[in-house]
Scaffold this active site. Structure first.
Site, PDB file in Angstrom:
ATOM      1  N   ARG A 109      61.809  19.944  32.800  1.00  0.00           N
ATOM      2  CA  ARG A 109      60.946  18.960  31.585  1.00  0.00           C
ATOM      3  C   ARG A 109      59.649  19.680  31.296  1.00  0.00           C
ATOM      4  O   ARG A 109      59.398  19.633  30.114  1.00  0.00           O
ATOM      5  CB  ARG A 109      61.287  17.750  31.912  1.00  0.00           C
ATOM      6  CG  ARG A 109      60.406  16.709  31.276  1.00  0.00           C
ATOM      7  CD  ARG A 109      60.531  15.367  31.958  1.00  0.00           C
ATOM      8  NE  ARG A 109      59.890  14.277  31.297  1.00  0.00           N
ATOM      9  CZ  ARG A 109      59.905  13.533  30.260  1.00  0.00           C
ATOM     10  NH1 ARG A 109      60.906  13.642  29.438  1.00  0.00           N
ATOM     11  NH2 ARG A 109      58.831  12.515  29.788  1.00  0.00           N
ATOM     12  N   GLU A 167      63.647  11.462  18.492  1.00  0.00           N
ATOM     13  CA  GLU A 167      64.722  11.939  19.465  1.00  0.00           C
ATOM     14  C   GLU A 167      65.899  12.248  18.725  1.00  0.00           C
ATOM     15  O   GLU A 167      66.398  11.317  18.172  1.00  0.00           O
ATOM     16  CB  GLU A 167      64.653  10.730  20.649  1.00  0.00           C
ATOM     17  CG  GLU A 167      63.359  10.124  21.297  1.00  0.00           C
ATOM     18  CD  GLU A 167      63.325  10.994  22.438  1.00  0.00           C
ATOM     19  OE1 GLU A 167      63.902  12.085  22.766  1.00  0.00           O
ATOM     20  OE2 GLU A 167      62.129  10.731  23.115  1.00  0.00           O
ATOM     21  N   GLU A 183      64.873  20.065  26.150  1.00  0.00           N
ATOM     22  CA  GLU A 183      65.229  19.646  24.856  1.00  0.00           C
ATOM     23  C   GLU A 183      65.445  20.676  23.809  1.00  0.00           C
ATOM     24  O   GLU A 183      65.016  20.655  22.817  1.00  0.00           O
ATOM     25  CB  GLU A 183      64.397  18.590  24.349  1.00  0.00           C
ATOM     26  CG  GLU A 183      64.283  17.411  25.458  1.00  0.00           C
ATOM     27  CD  GLU A 183      63.112  16.200  25.478  1.00  0.00           C
ATOM     28  OE1 GLU A 183      62.352  16.490  24.250  1.00  0.00           O
ATOM     29  OE2 GLU A 183      62.964  15.623  26.403  1.00  0.00           O
ATOM     30  N   HIS A 229      59.155  19.499  25.571  1.00  0.00           N
ATOM     31  CA  HIS A 229      59.941  19.340  27.011  1.00  0.00           C
ATOM     32  C   HIS A 229      61.006  20.158  26.722  1.00  0.00           C
ATOM     33  O   HIS A 229      61.642  20.409  26.105  1.00  0.00           O
ATOM     34  CB  HIS A 229      60.553  17.722  26.889  1.00  0.00           C
ATOM     35  CG  HIS A 229      59.358  16.795  27.241  1.00  0.00           C
ATOM     36  ND1 HIS A 229      59.776  15.564  26.605  1.00  0.00           N
ATOM     37  CD2 HIS A 229      58.500  16.615  27.972  1.00  0.00           C
ATOM     38  CE1 HIS A 229      58.764  14.680  27.220  1.00  0.00           C
ATOM     39  NE2 HIS A 229      58.178  15.374  28.069  1.00  0.00           N
ATOM     40  N   HIS A 263      61.754  15.542  19.927  1.00  0.00           N
ATOM     41  CA  HIS A 263      62.338  15.521  21.273  1.00  0.00           C
ATOM     42  C   HIS A 263      63.704  15.505  21.048  1.00  0.00           C
ATOM     43  O   HIS A 263      64.380  15.269  20.111  1.00  0.00           O
ATOM     44  CB  HIS A 263      61.683  14.355  21.973  1.00  0.00           C
ATOM     45  CG  HIS A 263      60.372  14.288  22.204  1.00  0.00           C
ATOM     46  ND1 HIS A 263      60.019  14.303  23.775  1.00  0.00           N
ATOM     47  CD2 HIS A 263      59.278  14.268  21.634  1.00  0.00           C
ATOM     48  CE1 HIS A 263      58.678  14.589  23.572  1.00  0.00           C
ATOM     49  NE2 HIS A 263      58.051  14.334  22.276  1.00  0.00           N
TER      50      HIS A 263
END
Lengths: 169, 358
Positions: free
Chosen positions: B148, B292, B93, B90, B218
């Site tokens: 994104r 994440e 990020e 993405h 991510h």
């Protein structure tokens, strides 16, 4: 009433909504909050009304990571009627820091500006926020809190990402 | 075409220079780097560490940019198993590609001095993809910081971008997606419709019997997520996946006190189909995780550069915990071939145990 896992989606969405509402109600140039974690969550399904979440959670000051405050809230998502914002009731444990000094300093600074304030991209692409823009950021959190509260459902979780443009009018 | 990338062949056949492990000294791992600099960095890393690192062609993006991954491999005649880690699927990020670069640097810098690294590199090769969604990443630098998706054109160029993490063939197009190009979670015109997705799929499919671990990085949220997003049905090895992830999260917290949650995407976050992590597990890769990274919303995607170092340091511990576990599980009892001192130690221990048993 069903106990919910506090780390799972539904509880964290409801708590994020409550956080947004609290930012809207109590945010100021010196102060705003992000959700740190949910301690406890329960869900009550009320016939003909909707789903009510009972929450205990911790907020973190966006300017001071170690400054936290415990809250409880009840968030009622209305059945069916997607146009109406959820009802939120909340309590904050203890007293919130008084920010009169910071608020006045900010007000005086803006008063003394020769030109209306105008800026873009706060934080910038690299995450930087200049000290003069911190209060603007806090105000944006309060404003975003309102927008988030008005537009959230049980299945959405919104967060302010960036101020694209701000202009004093 | 007879040879797809002549440059790649040339790079790979460049003769070894010195034995010194070198990192380009002036590269600042505590800043975010635009794609041009990352390309240069990859080439330099290979050049300065040619006995351990090779740069490989993975495929091409929509806008015809070359996607490379780095293979870190200790020379040996053993067949190794593979750990895969990709970053930057993405675009916005940014902390994710920053972590992949940091990870490579740490492994190479500490290879000589850290016995744990040398131990797992005996059995495992590391495949690191610093930026998968290159077009999107560049777009987020030049045009729209919060982009994104990738940059595939739709509807006659009036709408752009497929969410690569909804584009894999894992219950594609069912939950948590949009069929509308203007959505952030547009899943594409079909499973694997995007060249970036196909590039990953081709390699992983080809090597899947050797891949033990698939990590996809991510931000944000501070989670280690287990399969699945497309169903709440737990994966067959759920207990073990959770246990390892919890151990990794605990190791991470030790460093700077950052707390991570562990659990399946469908429970912790929301339902989504077509994710790369789900796909990897479904084709049989046992240890598939989505990370994440920091933070939890204070800065979100625009994480300040002064958090790159602490984020990378703590995440490093989590990732190496997982790699160590995988190494010990599939290559048990391997004594580290170190100095004769420690070799002597392990011989002694074995002798004691045998006596007790008889």
């Amino acid at each position: 009433m069903a106990e919910l896992p506090p780390t799972h989606g539904p509880a964290s969405r409801a708590a994020a909504l409550a956080t947004a509402y609290i930012s809207h109600r109590h945010g100021s140039p010196g102060h705003s909050w992000v959700l740190r974690n949910v301690r406890r969550a329960r869900r009550e399904d009320i016939d003909e009304m909707g789903h009510k979440y009972h929450l205990e959670f911790v907020l973190e000051d966006i300017f001071e990571k170690d400054s936290t405050v415990n809250c409880t809230a009840e968030v009622l998502y209305h059945l069916g009627n997607k146009k109406s914002a959820p009802d939120v009731q909340f309590t904050i444990e203890g007293e919130l820091k008084n920010t009169d000094e910071a608020d006045n300093a900010f007000y005086n600074r803006i008063q003394s500006l020769k030109k209306e304030l105008e800026a873009e991209n706060i934080p910038d692409s690299h995450g930087n926020v200049s000290p003069e823009m911190q209060p603007i950021r806090a105000l944006a959190w309060a404003a975003a809190g309102y927008v988030i509260w008005q537009n959230s459902t049980e299945n959405t979780k919104y967060q302010l990402a960036q101020i694209k443009h701000v202009k004093q009018v | 075409i007879l040879i797809h990338d002549v440059q790649e062949l040339v790079d790979q056949s460049t003769p070894e220079t010195s034995n010194q492990k070198q990192i380009p000294e002036s590269y600042d791992y505590t800043q975010y780097h635009p794609m041009e600099e990352i390309y240069t960095w990859m080439a330099q890393i290979q050049k300065n560490n040619s006995e351990l690192v090779t740069q490989h062609y993975l495929g091409e993006t929509v806008e015809n940019r070359t996607i490379y991954y780095l293979q870190i491999s200790q020379p040996s005649d053993k067949t190794k198993k593979i750990i895969w880690m990709d970053c930057g699927i993405h675009a916005r990020e940014w902390i994710s590609p920053a972590f992949c670069q940091w990870f490579v640097k740490e492994i190479l810098q500490n290879y000589e001095s850290d016995p744990k690294i040398r131990k797992f590199l005996q059995n495992l090769d590391l495949y690191i993809l610093p930026v998968l969604n290159i077009d999107g990443y560049i777009y987020s630098w030049e045009t729209a910081r919060l982009w994104r998706k990738n940059r595939s054109p739709h509807m006659n160029g009036t709408c752009y971008g497929t969410d690569l993490n909804r584009n894999f063939n894992s219950s594609w197009g069912t939950l948590g997606v949009s069929y509308n190009c203007s959505s952030e979670i547009f899943c594409g015109t079909g499973p694997e419709s995007e060249p970036e997705t196909r590039a990953v799929v081709q390699l992983i499919e080809r090597k899947k019997s050797d891949i033990l671990c698939f990590l996809t990085i991510h931000s944000y949220g501070q989670y280690i997520l287990t399969p699945y997003g497309s169903t709440t049905e737990p994966p067959s090895n759920n207990e073990e996946l959770m246990h390892v992830a919890q151990t990794a999260a605990a190791a991470l917290t030790e460093k700077h006190g950052t707390s991570y949650e562990v659990g399946s995407t469908s429970l912790i976050l929301y339902s989504n189909s077509g994710s790369s992590r789900d796909w990897a597990h479904m084709i049989g890769i046992p240890f598939s995780y989505t990370f994440e990274l920091r933070d939890k919303g204070t800065y979100g995607f625009v994480l300040p550069a002064d958090q790159i170092q602490p984020t990378c340091e703590e995440t490093m511990l989590a990732v190496t915990t997982i790699i160590d576990y995988v190494d010990q599980k599939y290559f048990p009892g391997g004594a580290l071939m170190l100095t004769s001192g420690s070799l002597g130690l392990s011989l002694c221990l074995t002798a004691v145990l045998t006596l007790i048993v008889t």
